[in-house]
Write an enzyme that holds these catalytic residues in place. Sequence first.
Site, PDB file in Angstrom:
ATOM      1  N   ASP A  49       1.023  -1.221   0.048  1.00 33.05           N
ATOM      2  CA  ASP A  49       0.141  -0.026  -0.127  1.00 33.05           C
ATOM      3  C   ASP A  49       0.839   1.206  -0.094  1.00 33.05           C
ATOM      4  OD1 ASP A  49      -2.101  -1.923   0.088  1.00 33.05           O
ATOM      5  OD2 ASP A  49      -1.922  -1.771   2.509  1.00 33.05           O
TER       6      ASP A  49
ATOM      7  N   LYS B  72       1.711   2.289  -5.013  1.00 36.47           N
ATOM      8  CA  LYS B  72       2.117   1.918  -6.318  1.00 36.47           C
ATOM      9  C   LYS B  72       1.353   2.234  -7.658  1.00 36.47           C
ATOM     10  CE  LYS B  72       2.579  -2.396  -4.596  1.00 36.47           C
ATOM     11  NZ  LYS B  72       2.804  -2.269  -3.080  1.00 36.47           N
ATOM     12  N   GLY B  73       0.067   2.301  -7.116  1.00 36.95           N
ATOM     13  CA  GLY B  73      -0.907   2.793  -8.348  1.00 36.95           C
ATOM     14  C   GLY B  73      -0.222   3.930  -9.294  1.00 36.95           C
TER      15      GLY B  73
ATOM     16  N   GLY C 216      -4.677  -4.594  -4.064  1.00 35.02           N
ATOM     17  CA  GLY C 216      -5.603  -3.595  -4.783  1.00 35.02           C
ATOM     18  C   GLY C 216      -5.307  -2.379  -5.200  1.00 35.02           C
ATOM     19  N   HIS C 217      -5.557  -1.888  -6.247  1.00 42.90           N
ATOM     20  CA  HIS C 217      -5.015  -0.618  -6.655  1.00 42.90           C
ATOM     21  C   HIS C 217      -6.378   0.076  -7.169  1.00 42.90           C
ATOM     22  CE1 HIS C 217      -0.962  -1.968  -7.051  1.00 42.90           C
ATOM     23  NE2 HIS C 217      -1.219  -2.697  -7.820  1.00 42.90           N
ATOM     24  N   THR C 218      -6.426   1.531  -6.486  1.00 39.87           N
ATOM     25  CA  THR C 218      -7.547   2.346  -6.833  1.00 39.87           C
ATOM     26  C   THR C 218      -6.844   3.374  -8.073  1.00 39.87           C
ATOM     27  OG1 THR C 218      -8.241   1.977  -4.741  1.00 39.87           O
ATOM     28  CG2 THR C 218      -9.114   3.858  -6.116  1.00 39.87           C
TER      29      THR C 218
ATOM     30  N   ARG D 193       2.653 -29.498  -5.363  1.00 32.82           N
ATOM     31  CA  ARG D 193       2.474 -30.118  -6.362  1.00 32.82           C
ATOM     32  C   ARG D 193       1.026 -30.600  -6.720  1.00 32.82           C
ATOM     33  NH1 ARG D 193       7.929 -32.855  -5.130  1.00 32.82           N
ATOM     34  NH2 ARG D 193       6.802 -32.897  -3.256  1.00 32.82           N
TER      35      ARG D 193
ATOM     36  N   GLN E  58       1.842  -6.063  -3.027  1.00 36.95           N
ATOM     37  CA  GLN E  58       2.364  -6.052  -1.540  1.00 36.95           C
ATOM     38  C   GLN E  58       3.748  -5.364  -1.311  1.00 36.95           C
ATOM     39  OE1 GLN E  58       1.564  -9.451  -2.848  1.00 36.95           O
ATOM     40  NE2 GLN E  58      -0.367  -8.817  -2.547  1.00 36.95           N
TER      41      GLN E  58
ATOM     42  N   GLY F 123       0.808  15.115  -4.238  1.00 33.77           N
ATOM     43  CA  GLY F 123      -0.525  15.143  -4.407  1.00 33.77           C
ATOM     44  C   GLY F 123      -0.842  13.898  -5.023  1.00 33.77           C
TER      45      GLY F 123
HETATM   46  P1  IMP Z   1      -2.672 -12.788   2.471  1.00 32.31           P
HETATM   47  O1  IMP Z   1      -1.872 -12.192   1.361  1.00 32.31           O
HETATM   48  O2  IMP Z   1      -4.262 -12.627   2.075  1.00 32.31           O
HETATM   49  O3  IMP Z   1      -2.446 -14.294   2.650  1.00 32.31           O
HETATM   50  O4  IMP Z   1      -2.336 -11.805   3.726  1.00 32.31           O
HETATM   51  C1  IMP Z   1      -1.006 -11.943   4.446  1.00 32.31           C
HETATM   52  C2  IMP Z   1      -0.622 -10.804   5.127  1.00 32.31           C
HETATM   53  O5  IMP Z   1      -0.457  -9.743   3.902  1.00 32.31           O
HETATM   54  C3  IMP Z   1      -1.834  -9.900   5.777  1.00 32.31           C
HETATM   55  O6  IMP Z   1      -1.190  -9.257   6.933  1.00 32.31           O
HETATM   56  C4  IMP Z   1      -2.387  -9.054   4.774  1.00 32.31           C
HETATM   57  O7  IMP Z   1      -2.867  -7.836   5.236  1.00 32.31           O
HETATM   58  C5  IMP Z   1      -1.122  -8.694   4.076  1.00 32.31           C
HETATM   59  N1  IMP Z   1      -1.225  -8.110   2.572  1.00 32.31           N
HETATM   60  C6  IMP Z   1      -1.353  -9.067   1.450  1.00 32.31           C
HETATM   61  N2  IMP Z   1      -1.666  -8.415   0.502  1.00 32.31           N
HETATM   62  C7  IMP Z   1      -1.432  -6.874   0.868  1.00 32.31           C
HETATM   63  C8  IMP Z   1      -1.542  -5.792  -0.017  1.00 32.31           C
HETATM   64  O8  IMP Z   1      -1.623  -5.741  -1.150  1.00 32.31           O
HETATM   65  N3  IMP Z   1      -1.311  -4.543   0.591  1.00 32.31           N
HETATM   66  C9  IMP Z   1      -1.028  -4.609   2.153  1.00 32.31           C
HETATM   67  N4  IMP Z   1      -1.027  -5.994   2.787  1.00 32.31           N
HETATM   68  C10 IMP Z   1      -1.172  -6.968   2.195  1.00 32.31           C
END
Ligand code: IMP
Length: 435
Positions: free
Chosen positions: A13, A16-17, A40-42, A145, A228, A419
Amino acid sequence: MSVVIVVGAQWGDEGKGKVVDLFTERADVVVRYGGGANAGHTLVIDGQKLVTHLVPSGVCHPGKSCVLGDGMVIDPHTLLEELAQCQARGLLAQGELLIGLGAHVILPYHKLVDGLREDHGAKRGQAIGTTRRGIGPAYEMKAARRGVRMRDLLKPDRLRALVGQNLDDLAPVITHLGGTLPSSDEVARWIDAALAAGEQLRPHTGDAGRHVARAIAGGRHVLFEGAQGCLLDLDHGTYPYVTSSSTIAAGACQSAGVGPTQIDAVVGITKAYATRVGEGPFPTELHGDEGERLRKAGGEYGATTGRPRRCGWLDLPALRMGVRLSGMQSLALTKLDVLAGLPEVRVCVAYKLDGRELDEPPTDPEDLVRAEPIYMRFDGWDKLPSAARTIADLPAPARAYVQTISEMAGVPFCLVSVGPDRSETIRLADPFGAR
Ligand code: IMP
């Protein structure tokens, strides 16, 4: 030709978007390389919001090839929904999407097990705080596997056999966690839906690795878009509070099937403060009003789950670790404007643990929980000039803040975002090289 990897430097978070969107102007191919719909990207296109979880942020630039690498875990239904939303906006209309046939597939039972594990863990104070999107269970099946891949959605008999095998494996787990086993009718519906999704996605599937390799050999600009952040990496992050994939720059090569010698530049993205979603140590976390103020000002709510993000001061030991793990050669600083209006801004420059000073996080999460941040303090600043185009345009305390971060992280900035708008950006260097 240039091949650039963009990665989040901390716990995801990082904004990056916007950065990927700016860099995509010069890219021909944009590759998402790990994870799945946990990201997730907005994106804002012509004033309209588009939230993507699987499709790379580069989608906003029509005509660019968007690739989902073989290292991803893809929920085919989420992908179809995103595809429909993109196409409704005139994006991805000309077959620009390519999904690696080797990418693994998330099916309803992966999500079921993810949710059951989290609920079970929560009762024992052991939850990870996952997104419940089935990421962990899908990667577990992959490592065992026994996973289902995109290519299996195109072969009904193979899919049925794999799903049967997966459910045989998972039945004792589901029962142990207090879940209800799916009925045979329900399983048949899951399989039919997956096969139908596979047929719809078939025209977009192919050999993603060769496509990217050909683009590189053909002198195209290729951008790898990390999901991530480095400290959520399965091997090197704050285990067990991590995701189940390789989130560092090396993961791009691994997932896309590209050799490390092909990479020209690695750019890290860091916010001007820190956030984390889910459980796990976070030494600079701000609780109460201070944390709430950052959360509100920065709109820090998960794009995937809507969860409020934990907020805190920028953590340089964590940033240094991200820089080292991904070999970042430059950094993009985002959301500097969010700190405007604070009486004082702090940055953690080191930790104190058992009488020693540490310049990177200790590797044991229990030690990280005990680590005490050592802060450097800066005067606050008022609103940033959105027309700032050089560092010299920033108010003196903001300038000092930016320069100190760069010096202490040991990496120059290539971009500073002042901004949310694309124009509100100080561009210092182009990772694709001179125009
Ligand atoms: P999982 O990837 O859903 O298994 O979550 C494992 C950990 O990674 C948790 O703490 C999530 O909140 C965090 N996490 C997974 N994807 C993101 C992301 O895109 N942004 C921020 N935290 C993420």
